[in-house]
Design an enzyme around this catalytic site. Structure first.
Site, PDB file in Angstrom:
ATOM      1  N   ARG A  82      18.750  18.628 114.726  1.00  0.00           N
ATOM      2  CA  ARG A  82      18.242  18.023 115.954  1.00  0.00           C
ATOM      3  C   ARG A  82      19.299  17.068 116.474  1.00  0.00           C
ATOM      4  O   ARG A  82      19.346  15.925 116.152  1.00  0.00           O
ATOM      5  CB  ARG A  82      16.908  17.285 115.747  1.00  0.00           C
ATOM      6  CG  ARG A  82      16.265  16.973 117.111  1.00  0.00           C
ATOM      7  CD  ARG A  82      15.110  15.996 117.016  1.00  0.00           C
ATOM      8  NE  ARG A  82      15.574  14.766 116.405  1.00  0.00           N
ATOM      9  CZ  ARG A  82      15.082  14.253 115.293  1.00  0.00           C
ATOM     10  NH1 ARG A  82      14.065  14.805 114.675  1.00  0.00           N
ATOM     11  NH2 ARG A  82      15.588  13.156 114.787  1.00  0.00           N
ATOM     12  N   TYR A 129      16.489  17.079 145.925  1.00  0.00           N
ATOM     13  CA  TYR A 129      15.782  18.073 145.116  1.00  0.00           C
ATOM     14  C   TYR A 129      14.343  17.609 144.854  1.00  0.00           C
ATOM     15  O   TYR A 129      14.126  16.544 144.270  1.00  0.00           O
ATOM     16  CB  TYR A 129      16.535  18.286 143.805  1.00  0.00           C
ATOM     17  CG  TYR A 129      15.879  19.268 142.871  1.00  0.00           C
ATOM     18  CD1 TYR A 129      15.912  20.631 143.134  1.00  0.00           C
ATOM     19  CD2 TYR A 129      15.235  18.834 141.716  1.00  0.00           C
ATOM     20  CE1 TYR A 129      15.306  21.539 142.280  1.00  0.00           C
ATOM     21  CE2 TYR A 129      14.628  19.736 140.856  1.00  0.00           C
ATOM     22  CZ  TYR A 129      14.665  21.083 141.147  1.00  0.00           C
ATOM     23  OH  TYR A 129      14.064  21.964 140.301  1.00  0.00           O
ATOM     24  N   ASP A 144      23.704  13.383 141.149  1.00  0.00           N
ATOM     25  CA  ASP A 144      23.339  14.765 140.849  1.00  0.00           C
ATOM     26  C   ASP A 144      24.320  15.637 141.624  1.00  0.00           C
ATOM     27  O   ASP A 144      24.277  15.710 142.852  1.00  0.00           O
ATOM     28  CB  ASP A 144      21.898  15.045 141.277  1.00  0.00           C
ATOM     29  CG  ASP A 144      21.453  16.481 140.974  1.00  0.00           C
ATOM     30  OD1 ASP A 144      22.327  17.354 140.797  1.00  0.00           O
ATOM     31  OD2 ASP A 144      20.226  16.730 140.945  1.00  0.00           O
ATOM     32  N   LYS A 194      22.129  26.266 137.158  1.00  0.00           N
ATOM     33  CA  LYS A 194      22.636  26.767 138.438  1.00  0.00           C
ATOM     34  C   LYS A 194      24.056  27.311 138.257  1.00  0.00           C
ATOM     35  O   LYS A 194      24.280  28.117 137.385  1.00  0.00           O
ATOM     36  CB  LYS A 194      22.520  25.663 139.494  1.00  0.00           C
ATOM     37  CG  LYS A 194      21.150  24.944 139.492  1.00  0.00           C
ATOM     38  CD  LYS A 194      19.998  25.850 139.891  1.00  0.00           C
ATOM     39  CE  LYS A 194      18.619  25.246 139.595  1.00  0.00           C
ATOM     40  NZ  LYS A 194      18.359  23.935 140.163  1.00  0.00           N
TER      41      LYS A 194
HETATM   42  C1  LIG Z   1      17.602  22.839 139.792  1.00  0.00           C
HETATM   43  C2  LIG Z   1      17.990  21.448 140.117  1.00  0.00           C
HETATM   44  C3  LIG Z   1      17.596  20.371 139.301  1.00  0.00           C
HETATM   45  C4  LIG Z   1      16.692  20.556 138.095  1.00  0.00           C
HETATM   46  O1  LIG Z   1      17.316  21.307 137.100  1.00  0.00           O
HETATM   47  P1  LIG Z   1      16.501  22.246 136.061  1.00  0.00           P
HETATM   48  O2  LIG Z   1      17.587  22.836 135.246  1.00  0.00           O
HETATM   49  O3  LIG Z   1      15.710  23.225 136.864  1.00  0.00           O
HETATM   50  O4  LIG Z   1      15.619  21.338 135.273  1.00  0.00           O
HETATM   51  C5  LIG Z   1      18.022  19.102 139.646  1.00  0.00           C
HETATM   52  N1  LIG Z   1      18.795  18.896 140.733  1.00  0.00           N
HETATM   53  C6  LIG Z   1      19.193  19.893 141.540  1.00  0.00           C
HETATM   54  C7  LIG Z   1      20.042  19.597 142.725  1.00  0.00           C
HETATM   55  C8  LIG Z   1      18.805  21.206 141.256  1.00  0.00           C
HETATM   56  O5  LIG Z   1      19.187  22.198 142.067  1.00  0.00           O
END
Ligand SMILES: *Cc1c(COP(=O)(O)O)cnc(C)c1O
Length: 382
Positions: A55, A107, A179, A204
């Site tokens: 872990r 988001y 982000d 992504k």
């Molecule tokens: C998809 C996304 C997230 C969340 O990520 P997950 O892997 O789905 O938990 C956060 N910020 C942006 C800009 C995203 O496109």
């Protein structure tokens, strides 16, 4: 040849998985380490220091983190089982009563969770249109703790000046977290612009093959109290990525710079086609000179303007849904950043958040741009 990571370019770091190889069998590609626990010697000391229990101690995960750390120019990088888990890990370090400044219109999943978390934990939350630096300054009343922005933002593709946001956040005593999912470390490196933390949904473009859910958090200063707390939280609370997912991520990242290059070229061609189309009301893409964030994007993105765009279709909701119903190559699906192009009617997903009913979000893949344009053309024609 020098293997000094600082001298290598992203394409080399990615293609070589930051030097990860199979030590035992001399394979060019590293294996997947699946062990959940590690042996001790006769003296009861760990045979490999730092490997006690699975872990959060796993070599495959560390290898994938090292690729990301080098691409990001970060002091340290940690992987999480999803982008949301990475966001949550950072927010959980905030003390009760802390002040958070959050970019509005980002988001939706992040906005919804952060609002809920802040209200449950008695955090003071201010939402602000962060590309407007005056508004951001006004919201950053000292003392603040955390400023969270998303660049470019989803689905509006707004572009905050990261260096300016860092100065504003720091003046208020806050750290800046970005982000950077829609940019990837190939196009923008927020830490070099003054951000303290950068987060990605690895689900992504970083993975890019639409088959792994993952999250990434990196820092500029690994000795900071917040980063220490993030590490302890991941180890103790156990939000860990599995070794196979980490291995797939590393495999996907070998072509990350190549994929991003192609996606950016495709996206630019498609944005220009859509902007000139009489059936389209507006296109939001940082690469277009008409885009409000174009100048800032040109300064802080290198190699292209990304793979994400939004389009307002003339004729309202029904026409927008009719158009996507006629697409053959674009999959109608949520998410973004994969090798295959996706289209989404955002209002269906977040109906009560001010998203126009004629807005379509496109994630452009690596297909032939001419094929994608022909598909959009026939869908817009009828
Ligand atoms: C998809 C996304 C997230 C969340 O990520 P997950 O892997 O789905 O938990 C956060 N910020 C942006 C800009 C995203 O496109």
């Amino acid at each position: 040849m020098s293997t000094d990571a600082d001298k290598l370019k992203p394409a080399t770091i990615a293609a070589h998985a930051a030097g990860a190889v199979d030590v035992a069998g001399a394979g060019v590609v590293p294996g997947v380490h699946l062990a959940t626990t590690y042996r001790r010697g006769a003296d009861n000391a760990l045979l490999v220091a730092g490997n006690a229990y699975g872990r959060d101690q796993n070599e495959t995960v560390r290898q994938a983190e090292e690729v990301l750390r080098q691409l990001e120019g970060a002091a340290a990088t940690l992987l999480f089982p999803s982008g949301m888990a990475a966001i949550a890990a950072l927010f959980r370090t905030l003390p009760n009563g802390a002040r958070v400044v959050l970019q509005s219109g980002i988001y939706w999943g992040a906005t919804a969770w952060i609002r809920d978390f802040c209200s449950r934990r008695d955090l003071v939350l201010d939402e602000v249109d962060a590309p407007d630096l005056q508004a951001l300054s006004a919201a950053c009343v000292s003392p603040a703790d955390l400023v969270w922005i998303e660049v470019p933002s989803n689905p509006w593709l707004k572009t905050v000046d990261i260096a300016a946001a860092a100065r504003i956040a720091h003046a208020a005593g806050a750290v800046l977290a970005v982000d950077s999912t829609a940019a990837t470390p190939v196009l923008t490196r927020p830490l070099e612009l003054g951000a303290d933390f950068v987060m990605h949904s690895g689900t992504k473009a970083i993975n890019g093959h639409t088959d792994v859910v993952a999250g990434v958090l990196s820092c500029r200063d690994k000795t900071s109290a917040i980063w220490q707390a993030v590490g302890i939280d991941r180890h103790d609370a156990g939000a860990i990525i599995g070794p196979f997912e980490a291995w797939l991520l590393m495999r996907g990242m070998r072509t990350l710079p190549l994929r991003i290059e192609r996606m950016c070229v495709n996206a630019m061609a498609i944005a220009k086609f859509l902007q000139a189309h009489e059936g389209v009301e507006a296109v939001f893409y940082p690469g277009l000179t008409s885009h409000a964030g174009h100048e800032v994007a040109t300064r802080q993105m290198s190699g292209g303007y990304g793979y994400l765009m939004s389009v307002l279709v003339k004729g309202g909701r029904k026409r927008a849904l009719d158009v996507i119903g006629r697409l053959h190559l674009f999959h109608r699906a949520t998410s973004l950043g994969g090798v295959e192009s996706l289209v989404e009617h955002r209002h269906t997903i977040e109906p009560d958040t001010g998203i126009p009913e004629n807005l379509l979000r496109l994630s452009i893949g690596i297909e032939d741009a001419g094929d994608l344009i022909a598909d959009l053309k026939q869908a817009l024609m009828a």
